[in-house]
Design an enzyme around this catalytic site. Structure first.
Site, PDB file in Angstrom:
ATOM      1  N   ILE A   1       0.800  -1.169  -0.043  1.00 20.67           N
ATOM      2  CA  ILE A   1      -0.021  -0.102   0.142  1.00 20.67           C
ATOM      3  C   ILE A   1       0.821   1.231  -0.048  1.00 20.67           C
ATOM      4  O   ILE A   1       2.112   1.334   0.569  1.00 20.67           O
ATOM      5  CB  ILE A   1      -1.073  -0.060   1.214  1.00 20.67           C
ATOM      6  CG1 ILE A   1      -2.081   1.185   1.124  1.00 20.67           C
ATOM      7  CG2 ILE A   1      -0.336  -0.189   2.485  1.00 20.67           C
ATOM      8  CD1 ILE A   1      -3.276   1.015   2.227  1.00 20.67           C
ATOM      9  N   CYS A   2       0.241   2.348  -0.542  1.00 22.74           N
ATOM     10  CA  CYS A   2       1.139   3.716  -0.775  1.00 22.74           C
ATOM     11  C   CYS A   2       2.324   3.582  -1.500  1.00 22.74           C
ATOM     12  O   CYS A   2       2.371   3.439  -2.519  1.00 22.74           O
ATOM     13  CB  CYS A   2       1.289   4.022   0.785  1.00 22.74           C
ATOM     14  SG  CYS A   2       1.729   5.963   1.056  1.00 22.74           S
ATOM     15  N   ALA A   3       3.344   3.691  -0.814  1.00 17.00           N
ATOM     16  CA  ALA A   3       4.651   3.755  -1.486  1.00 17.00           C
ATOM     17  C   ALA A   3       5.347   2.383  -1.445  1.00 17.00           C
ATOM     18  O   ALA A   3       6.137   2.146  -2.306  1.00 17.00           O
ATOM     19  CB  ALA A   3       5.669   4.589  -0.794  1.00 17.00           C
TER      20      ALA A   3
END
Length: 180
Positions: A101-103
């Site tokens: 998730i995210c980066a």
């Protein structure tokens, strides 16, 4: 019983780690929180400290049904860690769920786990992941990879993992129980 490893590290995004831990445990999945630090207590980006179940070095040779990498500013510090990349690659080659998730989808890319797959990620990583990016989706399930955009999508991301590991009904039951 299905099992999952949630990997955290210094400056991880707290919501992106705690949502999967909570949602998967509600589903009856055995969750091992493992830290890349040399000690069990790890501080997130907002200073919230989690106490992991194990050090990553203790589980790096184990196999789980799912591996979940939380995002956050600390992702850059682990995105090229050979042991972590080998761990992800092993799970990907065994067709286990690799989730980020995210980066953290950048970690999946660095491990070769996004070859032939699409992903979602934080807007700050879209250029780096452009060849895999599926724009307009908060959560992307592509073969055995599950990815998501960021903290605001952490529950949806977690429910997708439950749906994939167990069933859509269990994911819906949990969503209803938490008023999602």
């Amino acid at each position: 019983m299905k099992s999952a490893a949630v990997i955290i590290f210094e400056n991880f995004e707290e919501i992106e780690a705690t949502a999967p831990i909570d949602i998967l445990r509600r589903a009856g999945i055995s969750v091992c929180v493992a830290t890349m630090n040399g000690e069990l207590e790890t501080a997130g980006r907002s200073g919230i400290k989690l106490v992991a179940d194990k050090l990553f070095s203790e589980i790096k040779n184990d196999t789980f049904d799912a591996v979940i990498i939380s995002g956050g500013p600390g992702t850059a510090n682990v995105s090229l860690n050979k042991d972590l990349l080998d761990f992800i690659k092993k799970h990907d080659l065994a067709n286990r769920i690799v989730a980020a998730i995210c980066a953290a989808p950048t970690v999946l890319k660095n491990a070769g786990a996004l070859v032939g797959k699409t992903c979602a990620c934080h807007t700050s990583k879209e250029a780096e992941l452009s060849e895999h990016l599926e724009k307009g989706k908060d959560v992307v399930s592509s073969k055995n990879a599950i990815t998501s955009r960021g903290a605001g999508t952490a529950i949806q991301f977690s429910l997708e993992i439950v749906k994939t590991l167990l069933s859509e009904k269990i994911a819906k039951d949990i969503a209803n129980s938490i008023c999602f």
